[in-house]
Design a protein around this motif. Structure first.
Motif, mmCIF file in Angstrom:
data_model
loop_
_atom_site.group_PDB
_atom_site.id
_atom_site.type_symbol
_atom_site.label_atom_id
_atom_site.label_comp_id
_atom_site.label_asym_id
_atom_site.label_seq_id
_atom_site.Cartn_x
_atom_site.Cartn_y
_atom_site.Cartn_z
ATOM 1 N N GLU A 255 45.803 -22.136 21.489
ATOM 2 C CA GLU A 255 47.042 -22.892 21.248
ATOM 3 C C GLU A 255 46.857 -23.394 19.792
ATOM 4 O OE1 GLU A 255 49.743 -25.417 23.743
ATOM 5 O OE2 GLU A 255 48.871 -23.769 25.130
ATOM 6 N N TRP A 256 47.773 -23.192 19.162
ATOM 7 C CA TRP A 256 47.756 -24.478 18.053
ATOM 8 C C TRP A 256 48.802 -25.146 17.600
ATOM 9 C CZ3 TRP A 256 48.393 -19.160 17.204
ATOM 10 C CH2 TRP A 256 49.325 -18.783 15.734
ATOM 11 N N TYR A 257 49.165 -26.077 17.329
ATOM 12 C CA TYR A 257 49.593 -27.349 16.834
ATOM 13 C C TYR A 257 49.870 -27.950 15.661
ATOM 14 C CZ TYR A 257 50.642 -28.297 22.170
ATOM 15 O OH TYR A 257 50.845 -28.241 23.347
ATOM 16 N N ARG A 258 51.244 -28.145 15.237
ATOM 17 C CA ARG A 258 51.139 -28.228 13.626
ATOM 18 C C ARG A 258 52.022 -29.747 13.767
ATOM 19 N NH1 ARG A 258 50.838 -26.093 9.032
ATOM 20 N NH2 ARG A 258 49.775 -23.973 8.850
ATOM 21 N N VAL A 259 52.220 -30.421 13.297
ATOM 22 C CA VAL A 259 52.698 -31.699 12.984
ATOM 23 C C VAL A 259 54.012 -31.516 11.618
ATOM 24 C CG1 VAL A 259 53.174 -34.379 13.333
ATOM 25 C CG2 VAL A 259 51.486 -32.918 15.280
ATOM 26 N N GLY A 260 55.162 -32.096 12.032
ATOM 27 C CA GLY A 260 55.895 -32.013 10.844
ATOM 28 C C GLY A 260 55.981 -30.406 9.712
ATOM 29 N N GLU A 261 56.088 -29.403 10.098
ATOM 30 C CA GLU A 261 55.939 -28.574 9.747
ATOM 31 C C GLU A 261 57.385 -27.585 9.804
ATOM 32 O OE1 GLU A 261 54.060 -26.676 6.902
ATOM 33 O OE2 GLU A 261 52.790 -28.695 7.734
ATOM 34 N N ILE B 72 41.136 -30.680 35.090
ATOM 35 C CA ILE B 72 42.126 -31.808 35.023
ATOM 36 C C ILE B 72 42.616 -32.148 36.584
ATOM 37 C CG2 ILE B 72 42.535 -31.757 32.588
ATOM 38 C CD1 ILE B 72 45.178 -29.662 33.920
ATOM 39 N N SER B 73 43.426 -33.527 36.386
ATOM 40 C CA SER B 73 43.010 -34.556 37.786
ATOM 41 C C SER B 73 44.621 -34.019 38.203
ATOM 42 C CB SER B 73 43.463 -35.987 37.171
ATOM 43 O OG SER B 73 44.330 -36.296 36.059
ATOM 44 N N ALA B 74 45.311 -33.817 37.339
ATOM 45 C CA ALA B 74 46.699 -32.681 37.715
ATOM 46 C C ALA B 74 47.023 -31.567 37.173
ATOM 47 C CB ALA B 74 47.587 -33.691 38.100
ATOM 48 N N PRO B 75 47.700 -30.373 37.779
ATOM 49 C CA PRO B 75 48.079 -29.712 37.374
ATOM 50 C C PRO B 75 49.236 -29.513 36.486
ATOM 51 C CG PRO B 75 48.476 -29.198 39.617
ATOM 52 C CD PRO B 75 48.060 -30.210 39.727
ATOM 53 N N ALA B 76 49.301 -29.057 35.316
ATOM 54 C CA ALA B 76 50.925 -28.403 34.650
ATOM 55 C C ALA B 76 51.941 -28.574 35.353
ATOM 56 C CB ALA B 76 50.846 -27.561 34.059
ATOM 57 N N GLU C 149 47.642 -27.023 26.602
ATOM 58 C CA GLU C 149 48.441 -28.102 26.482
ATOM 59 C C GLU C 149 48.578 -28.769 26.355
ATOM 60 O OE1 GLU C 149 53.673 -27.960 26.528
ATOM 61 O OE2 GLU C 149 52.900 -26.616 28.065
ATOM 62 N N LEU C 150 48.619 -30.058 27.536
ATOM 63 C CA LEU C 150 49.159 -30.951 27.803
ATOM 64 C C LEU C 150 47.435 -32.155 27.160
ATOM 65 C CD1 LEU C 150 49.790 -31.735 31.885
ATOM 66 C CD2 LEU C 150 50.861 -31.301 29.407
ATOM 67 N N PRO C 151 46.711 -32.446 27.682
ATOM 68 C CA PRO C 151 45.572 -32.424 25.902
ATOM 69 C C PRO C 151 45.778 -32.379 24.936
ATOM 70 C CG PRO C 151 43.951 -31.134 27.841
ATOM 71 C CD PRO C 151 45.568 -30.327 27.983
ATOM 72 N N MET C 152 45.919 -31.098 24.641
ATOM 73 C CA MET C 152 46.123 -30.696 23.219
ATOM 74 C C MET C 152 46.898 -32.116 22.277
ATOM 75 S SD MET C 152 45.642 -26.999 22.243
ATOM 76 C CE MET C 152 45.124 -27.198 20.560
ATOM 77 N N ARG D 81 48.110 -34.760 23.920
ATOM 78 C CA ARG D 81 47.762 -36.593 23.579
ATOM 79 C C ARG D 81 47.342 -36.065 22.795
ATOM 80 N NH1 ARG D 81 45.549 -34.816 29.132
ATOM 81 N NH2 ARG D 81 47.150 -35.680 30.329
ATOM 82 N N LEU D 82 46.049 -35.072 21.381
ATOM 83 C CA LEU D 82 45.555 -35.502 20.581
ATOM 84 C C LEU D 82 46.732 -35.532 19.403
ATOM 85 C CD1 LEU D 82 42.980 -32.803 21.083
ATOM 86 C CD2 LEU D 82 42.972 -35.440 20.979
ATOM 87 N N VAL D 83 47.842 -34.536 19.716
ATOM 88 C CA VAL D 83 48.896 -34.515 18.907
ATOM 89 C C VAL D 83 49.356 -36.394 18.614
ATOM 90 C CG1 VAL D 83 51.509 -33.818 18.348
ATOM 91 C CG2 VAL D 83 49.365 -32.506 18.580
ATOM 92 N N THR D 84 50.138 -37.088 19.805
ATOM 93 C CA THR D 84 50.261 -37.968 19.892
ATOM 94 C C THR D 84 49.347 -39.066 18.674
ATOM 95 O OG1 THR D 84 49.443 -39.262 22.264
ATOM 96 C CG2 THR D 84 51.698 -37.643 21.923
ATOM 97 N N HIS D 85 47.422 -38.729 19.475
ATOM 98 C CA HIS D 85 46.811 -39.947 18.351
ATOM 99 C C HIS D 85 47.338 -39.673 17.296
ATOM 100 C CE1 HIS D 85 45.898 -42.252 21.759
ATOM 101 N NE2 HIS D 85 45.314 -41.276 22.981
ATOM 102 N N GLY D 86 47.608 -38.500 16.386
ATOM 103 C CA GLY D 86 47.861 -38.929 15.415
ATOM 104 C C GLY D 86 46.868 -37.488 14.769
ATOM 105 N N PHE D 87 46.631 -36.759 15.137
ATOM 106 C CA PHE D 87 46.066 -34.974 15.130
ATOM 107 C C PHE D 87 47.050 -34.230 14.568
ATOM 108 C CE2 PHE D 87 42.654 -37.201 17.329
ATOM 109 C CZ PHE D 87 41.861 -36.687 16.885
ATOM 110 N N ARG D 88 46.836 -33.782 13.324
ATOM 111 C CA ARG D 88 48.754 -33.497 12.929
ATOM 112 C C ARG D 88 48.232 -31.702 12.854
ATOM 113 N NH1 ARG D 88 52.075 -36.084 10.607
ATOM 114 N NH2 ARG D 88 52.732 -34.592 9.517
ATOM 115 N N THR D 89 47.125 -31.202 13.085
ATOM 116 C CA THR D 89 46.737 -29.470 12.471
ATOM 117 C C THR D 89 45.307 -29.335 13.317
ATOM 118 O OG1 THR D 89 45.830 -29.394 10.640
ATOM 119 C CG2 THR D 89 48.128 -28.929 10.854
ATOM 120 N N ILE D 90 45.848 -29.126 14.445
ATOM 121 C CA ILE D 90 44.867 -28.534 15.676
ATOM 122 C C ILE D 90 44.942 -27.699 16.084
ATOM 123 C CG2 ILE D 90 44.197 -30.586 15.967
ATOM 124 C CD1 ILE D 90 45.959 -30.667 18.823
ATOM 125 N N PHE D 91 43.586 -26.383 16.481
ATOM 126 C CA PHE D 91 43.488 -25.632 17.119
ATOM 127 C C PHE D 91 42.550 -25.398 18.589
ATOM 128 C CE2 PHE D 91 40.201 -24.439 14.439
ATOM 129 C CZ PHE D 91 39.645 -22.970 15.768
#
Length: 186
Positions: free
Chosen positions: A162-168, A92-96, A124-127, A129-139
């Motif tokens: 790492e996994w994300y859930r939106v709206g749960e 990535i271009s810059a560290p977290a 975390e950061l790229p994931m 970004r995916l959540v902000t693009h509408g991906f609701r459940t990703i791992f």
């Protein structure tokens, strides 16, 4: 272990109960979009140590088969629940912005010149970004890197789930943790 029983921590509780109470309170804060950094307790660590002792007595090939079985169980767990597995960039271009974590850097020699990239310490950061693009459940089971960490318990390169859930609710997260641990040790 059912961490819900640790919600009524009083002044006489053990340090472990205080830690679980802290974790429990913080799980409640993430009701919209939850990222999990898998928290394990001493019971699960005991299981891991037993598995480690058992695997230490086996061949390298047997250990690789055991690792593959755990990775397959993790993927099956999330796929059965409708999660999408994603892959995000490792360089990535810059560290977290985590001052306590050092991201190793590398130079990439491209057609338009040399560019410095940092190896991710977490997906975390790229994931997000995916959540902000509408991906609701990703791992993701991502390769991650930590500069300056090498000991019997730390490696400079390892895999992070790492996994994300939106709206749960936080209850969905707890159910994920319980069912994931059960699937992995079965």
């Amino acid at each position: 272990r059912d961490i819900r029983r640790h919600t009524d921590c009083d002044t006489n509780c053990s340090i472990e109960e205080e830690v679980w109470d802290f974790c429990w309170q913080n799980f409640r804060l993430f009701s919209r979009c939850i990222v999990v950094w898998l928290i394990v307790d001493s019971v699960f660590l005991d299981i891991c140590e037993k598995l480690h002792r058992d695997l230490a007595m086996t061949s390298y090939e047997q250990r690789m088969h055991a690792r593959a079985a755990v990775v397959a169980a993790i993927r099956r767990h999330f796929h059965e629940r409708g999660f999408l597995e994603v892959d995000t960039p490792v360089a990535i271009s810059a560290p977290a912005p985590e001052p306590y974590l050092e991201a190793p850097s590398t130079l990439l020699h491209l057609a338009d010149g040399t560019q410095r990239r940092f190896l991710q310490t977490s997906p975390e950061l790229p994931m997000k970004r995916l959540v902000t693009h509408g991906f609701r459940t990703i791992f993701q089971l991502a390769p991650v890197f930590r500069d300056g960490e090498l000991s019997s318990r730390h490696r400079p390169e390892f895999r992070m789930l790492e996994w994300y859930r939106v709206g749960e609710s936080w209850l969905a997260l707890m159910n994920d943790c319980e069912s994931l641990l059960s699937a992995c040790v079965a």
